[in-house]
Enzyme design. Structure first.
Site, PDB file in Angstrom:
ATOM      1  N   CYS A   2     -15.270 -32.593   7.212  1.00 40.02           N
ATOM      2  CA  CYS A   2     -15.058 -32.717   8.643  1.00 40.02           C
ATOM      3  C   CYS A   2     -14.529 -34.104   8.972  1.00 40.02           C
ATOM      4  O   CYS A   2     -14.120 -34.854   8.099  1.00 40.02           O
ATOM      5  CB  CYS A   2     -16.378 -32.488   9.382  1.00 40.02           C
ATOM      6  SG  CYS A   2     -17.298 -31.042   8.813  1.00 40.02           S
ATOM      7  N   ILE A  52     -17.876 -25.144   5.793  1.00 40.39           N
ATOM      8  CA  ILE A  52     -17.924 -24.828   4.359  1.00 40.39           C
ATOM      9  C   ILE A  52     -19.292 -24.270   3.975  1.00 40.39           C
ATOM     10  O   ILE A  52     -19.403 -23.327   3.207  1.00 40.39           O
ATOM     11  CB  ILE A  52     -17.628 -26.089   3.511  1.00 40.39           C
ATOM     12  CG1 ILE A  52     -16.283 -26.720   3.910  1.00 40.39           C
ATOM     13  CG2 ILE A  52     -17.669 -25.758   2.021  1.00 40.39           C
ATOM     14  CD1 ILE A  52     -15.076 -25.881   3.649  1.00 40.39           C
ATOM     15  N   ASN A  74     -19.755 -36.343   7.302  1.00 37.08           N
ATOM     16  CA  ASN A  74     -18.530 -35.849   6.677  1.00 37.08           C
ATOM     17  C   ASN A  74     -18.716 -35.894   5.174  1.00 37.08           C
ATOM     18  O   ASN A  74     -18.980 -36.964   4.612  1.00 37.08           O
ATOM     19  CB  ASN A  74     -17.342 -36.732   7.082  1.00 37.08           C
ATOM     20  CG  ASN A  74     -16.087 -36.413   6.293  1.00 37.08           C
ATOM     21  OD1 ASN A  74     -15.853 -35.274   5.901  1.00 37.08           O
ATOM     22  ND2 ASN A  74     -15.269 -37.428   6.054  1.00 37.08           N
ATOM     23  N   GLY A  75     -18.586 -34.744   4.502  1.00 39.27           N
ATOM     24  CA  GLY A  75     -18.707 -34.727   3.049  1.00 39.27           C
ATOM     25  C   GLY A  75     -19.474 -33.526   2.540  1.00 39.27           C
ATOM     26  O   GLY A  75     -19.647 -32.526   3.245  1.00 39.27           O
ATOM     27  N   ASP A  99     -26.353 -29.259   4.309  1.00 38.87           N
ATOM     28  CA  ASP A  99     -26.657 -30.523   3.643  1.00 38.87           C
ATOM     29  C   ASP A  99     -26.754 -31.660   4.659  1.00 38.87           C
ATOM     30  O   ASP A  99     -27.448 -32.656   4.430  1.00 38.87           O
ATOM     31  CB  ASP A  99     -25.607 -30.841   2.577  1.00 38.87           C
ATOM     32  CG  ASP A  99     -24.181 -30.763   3.083  1.00 38.87           C
ATOM     33  OD1 ASP A  99     -23.958 -30.316   4.227  1.00 38.87           O
ATOM     34  OD2 ASP A  99     -23.264 -31.126   2.315  1.00 38.87           O
ATOM     35  N   SER A 360     -10.332 -30.945  -8.010  1.00 38.46           N
ATOM     36  CA  SER A 360      -9.242 -31.755  -8.535  1.00 38.46           C
ATOM     37  C   SER A 360      -9.781 -32.704  -9.598  1.00 38.46           C
ATOM     38  O   SER A 360     -10.990 -32.839  -9.772  1.00 38.46           O
ATOM     39  CB  SER A 360      -8.563 -32.521  -7.394  1.00 38.46           C
ATOM     40  OG  SER A 360      -7.372 -33.132  -7.835  1.00 38.46           O
TER      41      SER A 360
END
Length: 617
Positions: A2, A52, A74-75, A99, A360
């Site tokens: 976010c 998510i 955020n994360g 979370d 990634s």
């Protein structure tokens, strides 16, 4: 994944409500799924959500039981479920399955010690409605961004700098002092950004703010404690930790997770272990003798077929590349001249059509010593044992001669490592930067002024460890991770980096250097582990980066004229000696010298400046 915005100022609550909404709208790309706000007489908090985890119940801001604390986060925290169970046993009551709420209750329980308990990527702010204290933190390695703007009686903070443009008290002014080192490093190296009085919260740091007092403190230190034990033990240990990390990063999601895939070992290993349903790749549509060059999609397709995974790829044209540059620089916030940022933008756009989250391979090169610059041939190691005054003497002799094989090595080795190695990117030296800057911006600042404080902290380590330490503090957070976050979030896509994990680092930081670089092979132990999951052609492939043919393109008349037009604009002389940068371009265009990287650095800064200071009033 976010984005958040916030501020402490003297505006009335009603004014705050409009300002915070305007600021949040500037980063809607980070979170198009929902929005949320909190305001009182002290603070304004705004949030944009890309859902998510707990898709229906995870909207932010989130509060504790009595609503005395509120969080913007955020994360992703990959160990949040075990932390949640522990907090429930301690009496905490949860209203969501996110979370984010775990971080909030964890802060209630452990205070500032919670930061070290978190395994994941994060940037967050917690506001105490009783004490009026604001606490903010950034993850261990700087995977997620955190910016702040500080005056005597105001604090602004956000996931992206552009949000500050919508606050009436924000003064937009370019930080010209950042330009010289940017030309050398290709990215912004200082804590203060290219916007005056806008700062990055450093990785592994948190801050507290109350009654105008802003204090930062470090909670995590990158440190290496090399421990000697048999190679086979390390290999088995790292294999298990790597696979566990990839599992955590893949499974912690309520939406589908795909994976990026290039021709390199890092993304290939992640894809081979995670075995997602979908992988994504891009290359450049540049033909040479009937074949596409600068194209790793061929390797990606071959590996995907071997793994029985669906691969989606596309080729990027030169027009695509040049047309995207203003957009890319808008999303990076600061001028960022890593050529691979542009293909990453297109790759993210491609992936977002099918998934919300991708894995990634970032972080592996720092974790396991993967860069080609880490390896030094024996002849150079012997040469470096000569006294420094002798090496400097040889360099003075070699300097005036035309280029010959070994000249660059002689010149490079005439400096101590503190000046010789600045990180993975090195575009020009101090003299070359001063030469093209306008008179006002020429200065005596040296590369060593920036790096020496960091080198001093590892002066007892070997040269490879010193290089890794520098990259952990500069190249990784300020180049690699910045472009990864900004380009994916520009397309409302979450990127996860399982090869850059706190628990993984705790193990990898103990590996002796001889297991990292062995027999001319960088990232040796990682490649050996990877070879069990893929053919040797992939696991042993030399580090290439993402090849971008910019130097080739600007020898074509169309793009040469495009860059030349930019270099000749009136605003340019406020930063550069226009005659000299135009001469660089001319010599490159005529094939006299290859100045492609220098030209790109200059060009990108000018595009960024025009976007933020001329077009955005």
């Amino acid at each position: 994944m976010c984005g958040f915005v916030g501020f402490v100022d003297r505006n009335e609550k009603k004014q705050k409500e409009k300002i915070i909404k305007d600021m949040a709208d500037m980063i809607i790309h980070r979170g198009p799924d929902s929005e949320g706000y909190y305001t009182d007489d002290i603070i304004g908090l705004g949030f944009r959500r890309l859902s998510i985890i707990d898709l229906n119940g995870g909207s932010q801001p989130i509060y504790n039981e009595d609503k005395t604390k509120v969080i913007l986060f955020n994360g992703e925290i990959y160990n949040y479920e075990s932390l949640r169970e522990d907090l429930i046993k301690k009496g905490h009551i949860f209203t969501t399955k996110t979370d984010t709420e775990v971080v909030l209750h964890g802060y209630e329980e452990y205070g500032n010690k919670i930061f070290s308990h978190l395994r994941g990527m994060f940037a967050f702010v917690i506001y105490d409605t009783k004490t009026k204290e604001v606490v903010g933190a950034r993850d261990h390695f700087g995977i997620k961004p955190f910016y702040y703007y500080l005056t005597e009686d105001e604090l602004l903070f956000a996931s992206e700098i552009k949000a500050f443009l919508k606050h009436p008290s924000f003064i937009k002014e370019v930080n010209k002092k950042a330009l010289k080192m940017y030309l050398i490093f290709q990215y912004s190296v200082f804590e203060e950004t290219f916007f005056k009085n806008v700062y990055k919260l450093k990785p592994g740091h948190y801050f507290t703010y109350k009654e105008g007092q802003f204090k930062t403190k470090q909670y995590f230190h990158v440190s290496f404690d090399k421990t000697d034990k048999p190679y086979v033990e390390y290999k088995e240990e790292m294999k298990n930790v790597l696979e566990e990390s990839i599992k955590y990063h893949q499974m912690t999601s309520d939406v589908e997770v795909g994976s990026y895939l290039s021709g390199g070992v890092d993304s290939s290993y992640v894809a081979a272990v995670a075995h997602p349903d979908k992988t994504f790749s891009v290359g450049f549509a540049v033909k040479n003798e009937g074949k596409f060059t600068f194209d790793e999609t061929v390797y990606a397709k071959e590996l995907s077929e071997l793994l029985h995974i669906k691969n989606t790829s596309e080729l990027i044209s030169s027009d695509d590349f040049f047309n995207a540059l203003p957009t890319v620089q808008y999303y990076t916030d600061e001028p960022h001249a890593n050529l691979s940022t542009v293909p990453l933008y297109f790759l993210s756009k491609l992936a977002r059509k099918q998934v919300k989250v991708v894995l990634s391979g970032e972080g592996s090169d720092e974790m396991f010593a993967g860069y080609n610059e880490y390896y030094e041939p024996n002849v150079i190691k012997v040469y470096l044992k000569l006294p420094l005054f002798l090496r400097r003497g040889f360099a003075r002799i070699a300097q005036p001669f035309p280029h010959f094989s070994g000249k660059n090595t002689i010149l490079k080795c005439s400096k101590p490592i503190e000046e010789r190695y600045i990180g993975h990117a090195f575009v020009m030296n101090e003299e070359e930067a001063n030469d093209i800057l306008c008179d006002e911006l020429k200065d005596n600042m040296k590369i060593s002024d920036v790096l020496k404080p960091y080198y001093d902290k590892v002066k007892d380590k070997d040269d490879i460890t010193k290089k890794m330490y520098i990259d952990y503090h500069f190249w990784l957070p300020q180049d690699i991770l910045l472009k990864a976050d900004k380009m994916t979030m520009a397309n409302s896509l979450e990127l996860r980096v399982p090869l850059l994990d706190k628990v993984l680092f705790e193990h990898a930081s103990k590996i002796p250097t001889r297991y990292l670089i062995h027999d001319k092979q960088t990232k040796y132990i990682f490649r050996e582990i990877a070879s069990e999951k893929m053919p040797e052609e992939w696991s042993k492939r030399r580090k290439l980066g993402f090849p971008v043919p910019f130097s080739k393109w600007i020898r074509e008349e169309k793009y040469y004229k495009m860059v030349k037009k930019c270099f000749e604009e009136e605003y340019v002389n406020a930063f550069f000696d226009q005659e000299k940068i135009c001469n660089l371009l001319e010599e490159h265009y005529k094939g006299i010298q290859n100045y492609g990287r220098k030209i790109y650095n200059i060009y990108i800064f000018l595009i960024w400046y025009k976007k933020f200071f001329i077009e955005m009033k």
